[in-house]
Motif scaffolding. Structure first.
Motif, PDB file in Angstrom:
ATOM      1  N   UNK A   1      74.626  41.561 -36.615  1.00 22.17           N
ATOM      2  CA  UNK A   1      74.780  40.558 -35.561  1.00 22.17           C
ATOM      3  C   UNK A   1      74.258  41.154 -34.243  1.00 22.17           C
ATOM      4  N   UNK A   2      74.659  42.394 -33.982  1.00 22.05           N
ATOM      5  CA  UNK A   2      74.200  43.065 -32.751  1.00 22.05           C
ATOM      6  C   UNK A   2      72.688  43.265 -32.780  1.00 22.05           C
ATOM      7  N   UNK A   3      72.152  43.635 -33.943  1.00 22.99           N
ATOM      8  CA  UNK A   3      70.706  43.883 -34.052  1.00 22.99           C
ATOM      9  C   UNK A   3      69.913  42.629 -33.690  1.00 22.99           C
ATOM     10  N   UNK A   4      70.390  41.453 -34.144  1.00 28.97           N
ATOM     11  CA  UNK A   4      69.684  40.215 -33.816  1.00 28.97           C
ATOM     12  C   UNK A   4      69.783  39.916 -32.318  1.00 28.97           C
ATOM     13  N   UNK A   5      70.960  40.183 -31.755  1.00 25.79           N
ATOM     14  CA  UNK A   5      71.133  39.952 -30.310  1.00 25.79           C
ATOM     15  C   UNK A   5      70.204  40.860 -29.502  1.00 25.79           C
TER      16      UNK A   5
ATOM     17  N   UNK B   1      70.525  35.835 -51.714  1.00 27.06           N
ATOM     18  CA  UNK B   1      69.748  37.040 -52.032  1.00 27.06           C
ATOM     19  C   UNK B   1      68.256  36.702 -52.073  1.00 27.06           C
ATOM     20  N   UNK B   2      67.934  35.520 -52.616  1.00 27.12           N
ATOM     21  CA  UNK B   2      66.536  35.083 -52.676  1.00 27.12           C
ATOM     22  C   UNK B   2      65.945  34.941 -51.275  1.00 27.12           C
ATOM     23  N   UNK B   3      66.735  34.370 -50.382  1.00 28.22           N
ATOM     24  CA  UNK B   3      66.283  34.229 -48.987  1.00 28.22           C
ATOM     25  C   UNK B   3      66.067  35.617 -48.381  1.00 28.22           C
ATOM     26  N   UNK B   4      66.967  36.538 -48.696  1.00 33.15           N
ATOM     27  CA  UNK B   4      66.847  37.902 -48.152  1.00 33.15           C
ATOM     28  C   UNK B   4      65.542  38.561 -48.600  1.00 33.15           C
ATOM     29  N   UNK B   5      65.221  38.489 -49.890  1.00 37.70           N
ATOM     30  CA  UNK B   5      63.980  39.138 -50.349  1.00 37.70           C
ATOM     31  C   UNK B   5      62.744  38.423 -49.798  1.00 37.70           C
TER      32      UNK B   5
ATOM     33  N   UNK C   1      66.092  41.575 -39.672  1.00 29.79           N
ATOM     34  CA  UNK C   1      67.525  41.470 -39.382  1.00 29.79           C
ATOM     35  C   UNK C   1      68.096  40.201 -40.023  1.00 29.79           C
ATOM     36  N   UNK C   2      67.346  39.094 -39.949  1.00 27.35           N
ATOM     37  CA  UNK C   2      67.792  37.855 -40.608  1.00 27.35           C
ATOM     38  C   UNK C   2      67.934  38.061 -42.115  1.00 27.35           C
TER      39      UNK C   2
ATOM     40  N   UNK D   1      71.287  37.366 -44.193  1.00 29.70           N
ATOM     41  CA  UNK D   1      71.334  36.485 -45.372  1.00 29.70           C
ATOM     42  C   UNK D   1      72.037  37.203 -46.525  1.00 29.70           C
ATOM     43  N   UNK D   2      71.714  38.465 -46.712  1.00 30.40           N
ATOM     44  CA  UNK D   2      72.317  39.247 -47.788  1.00 30.40           C
ATOM     45  C   UNK D   2      73.823  39.429 -47.542  1.00 30.40           C
TER      46      UNK D   2
END
Lengths: 324, 324
Positions: free
Chosen positions: A140-144, B70-74, B118-119, B123-124
């Motif tokens: 969360x911090x990393x995205x901020x 997990x799919x979104x993460x990869x 980071x996103x 997601x993961x």
């Protein structure tokens, strides 16, 4: 102001962090990835973020090994942002040595930064207690931090902003990671949401004070003690807490002053601006902003066990009174 | 070769992934961060990695929501590498549209990539079962991808390599993430180490085959179907599976051919190299390498429950026989 005990303790934590960074399980190859990473991590960083994690975590009796791994993670995340920000801001010097993109090239620096943020995640994965909560807080911090850097890019590209926009930006770019560093100390010791939230604000306000001080020192300190290219904000005409306060204070006069400044060479420009900021009281106003943030931070220390409060008070004052 | 059912199923998973990417909880501001991220994710990606996670995970009855996260993460990790690699490789087109660094600028693209990784982590973090094991597998793969990209940078800068170095590089750069995508399907369904290891190899070999095909298609497909700048490998004189096989096959002749090629304009150069690769049997050898990887991948499918094996066999063949 600092007691010898406190200074020794901070030095000890810094050295332990440096040792742990050197012990990171990095392979030799491919050297194109790991050489610049090793180089970036051996710069003379202040290690404020891991020190904060240790101080808070020890106040709540968190597991020291967990604190070290979390501390390494926040320090790595910080270094990831430095390596990438130095490319974006065209900063040539960092921690007393050439920036990664100068020592190597931009591609290598992009990749080194990418490697460092992954190493940060891997360090956090070595935490044994409340791991999952720690990971969520961290990301969360990393995205901020990324949001803060985006605002900084906007501001650097000439977007018109006021002092409040600026404070919002540094809260995201610098505050959120120091907030996370303090909060992790509470999370790893399984403290409740209220305590963790106060710890986050504590770190976040320290971060704001730190960044305001950074803008002041950029103009008023000497280059040797800063270990980075002094006056680069002035050189690139970057909006800082000083220039924004000056503009808010007297917009017409500031327009005149900044126009005059631009006609001078870098050395004269620095002297000219220093004099203006001093005699107009802008430097004092900026210092007051930093002090206010430190006061706000200290108010959050009510959640810290009594016997550890003094230590964190001293840490806050150390940030306020730093000279480099 | 593909049954309508299978093709429909793949299309369905791709569309569901696209929908989930569109539903990602992204704020509007700062637009300097989130606009390029949204843009990068709306490109016409094949979504092979999340599809692989779904196919494997469903074979083991993993939780569908976990598989989607997990799919979104990869997929996000993949897109992070694309945005940054396109800067490093100076690739102007991606998924049928301008690369992020062309549409905006390098700084914005560096930051957008940072935001995307980071996103991916966030997601993961939304996965509910075996979360921690999934996170470790994911970050291990992310570091390996960085290692692969470092090797690719070395190779692009003229480091002398053979075909084995090249295969090692694509195993890291492309194989490890497809390996992770397949392995996550097993991890989320709480499968044992042996099964997960086979799943990893399955994905990894698919990745190698995919990358070899990519090099072949770069020269032999038409630009419309690839959706990226065709012949950019040729233009930048990049070492590919074809050039390395040609060199291994007959070093003196290849030196002569590549020298002659450089004197031609891009269109004639492509035609000239196509003809050479065809008649010398190099294209066939490259295709055989891809087929061998697919065979290796299919051998790993012994750990997949019988009723789901055919589906994953078809997926493997789809990668081998793709035309874009």
């Amino acid at each position: 102001m600092d007691t010898p005990d406190f200074t020794d303790h901070i030095d000890f934590l810094r050295k332990e962090t440096d040792k742990a960074l050197k012990r990171l399980p990095l392979p030799q190859n491919p050297s194109t990835l790991y050489d610049p990473i090793t180089y970036a991590l051996k710069g003379e960083g202040k290690r404020l973020r891991p020190i904060l994690t240790h101080l808070v975590g020890r106040a709540f009796q968190a597991d020291p090994e967990d604190l070290m791994n979390a501390g390494i993670a926040v320090e790595l995340l910080h270094n990831f942002t430095l390596v990438h920000d130095d490319i974006m801001d065209a900063d040539d010097t960092r921690h007393g040595q050439d920036s990664v993109h100068i020592k190597w090239n931009e591609s290598t620096a992009i990749l080194a930064g990418d490697g460092i943020i992954v190493l940060a995640q891997l360090a956090l994965n070595r935490v044994h207690h409340q791991t999952f909560q720690a990971i969520k807080c961290f990301n969360k911090a990393a995205l901020t931090v990324c949001e803060g850097q985006a605002m900084d890019l906007d501001f650097a590209s000439g977007t018109k902003i006021g002092i409040m926009d600026y404070l919002n930006m540094i809260e995201k770019k610098t505050g959120s990671l120091l907030g996370c560093s303090a909060e992790l100390g509470g999370i790893l010791a399984n403290q409740n949401e209220n305590i963790c939230s106060h710890l986050h604000t504590f770190g976040c306000e320290l971060g704001k004070a730190f960044q305001i001080q950074d803008d002041i020192l950029e103009i008023f300190s000497n280059p040797e003690s800063m270990g980075k290219s002094l006056g680069s904000d002035v050189l690139t005409d970057k909006q800082t807490v000083l220039s924004l306060l000056a503009k808010k204070d007297n917009s017409a006069e500031w327009d005149k002053i900044s126009k005059e400044a631009k006609e001078l060479n870098i050395h004269d420009r620095l002297t000219f601006l220093r004099t203006y900021y001093e005699k107009s009281g802008i430097r004092l106003k900026a210092s007051l902003l930093a002090e206010t943030a430190i006061e706000e931070a200290r108010r959050c220390l009510k959640v810290i066990p009594e016997m550890h409060k003094a230590e964190l008070e001293q840490f806050a004052l150390m940030i306020l009174n730093r000279e480099k």
